[in-house]
Design a protein around this motif. Structure first.
Motif, short mmCIF file in Angstrom:
data_model
loop_
_atom_site.label_atom_id
_atom_site.label_comp_id
_atom_site.label_asym_id
_atom_site.label_seq_id
_atom_site.Cartn_x
_atom_site.Cartn_y
_atom_site.Cartn_z
N GLN A 1 0.84 -1.21 0.00
CA GLN A 1 0.00 0.00 0.00
C GLN A 1 0.88 1.26 0.00
O GLN A 1 1.74 1.43 0.86
N LEU A 2 0.64 2.13 -0.97
CA LEU A 2 1.37 3.39 -1.06
C LEU A 2 0.79 4.37 -0.04
O LEU A 2 -0.38 4.74 -0.10
N LEU A 3 1.63 4.79 0.92
CA LEU A 3 1.19 5.74 1.95
C LEU A 3 1.53 7.17 1.58
O LEU A 3 0.83 8.10 1.98
N GLY A 4 2.63 7.36 0.86
CA GLY A 4 3.05 8.71 0.49
C GLY A 4 4.04 8.65 -0.64
O GLY A 4 4.71 7.64 -0.85
N GLU A 5 4.11 9.77 -1.36
CA GLU A 5 5.01 9.80 -2.52
C GLU A 5 5.44 11.23 -2.81
O GLU A 5 4.63 12.16 -2.75
N PHE A 6 6.72 11.40 -3.07
CA PHE A 6 7.26 12.65 -3.60
C PHE A 6 7.68 12.37 -5.03
O PHE A 6 8.43 11.42 -5.28
#
Length: 84
Positions: free
Chosen positions: A48-53
């Motif tokens: 699960q992707l929680l955050g991304e820059f």
């Protein structure tokens, strides 16, 4: 079940473990590290992707190519101006 957190910068894994605070710290530090400006930085909990820059503008490959194109065009115009 212990959650597994992963921080990735491009294809490189910067952190893998079960400590959410450490994963968050690595994630935020990577976003401010010039070494990773051209990478997409992701914080994952399992799959699960929680955050991304995203890559920083100006550091992406297409930005570098565009800048080179603009510089070459500018040099061409300068040369044309000198001929006149």
């Amino acid at each position: 079940m212990v959650a597994n957190y992963t921080v990735k910068a491009g294809n490189q894994t910067l952190y893998s473990g079960s400590n959410p605070q450490e994963a968050r710290r690595v994630f935020l530090e990577a976003a401010n590290d010039p070494a990773y400006f051209e990478c997409r930085i992701q914080l994952l909990k399992g799959d699960q992707l929680l955050g991304e820059f995203l890559e920083r503008i100006g550091y992406r490959q297409q930005d570098k190519e565009r800048l080179q194109s603009i510089e070459k065009e500018g040099e061409k115009h300068e040369a044309d101006d000198l001929k006149q």
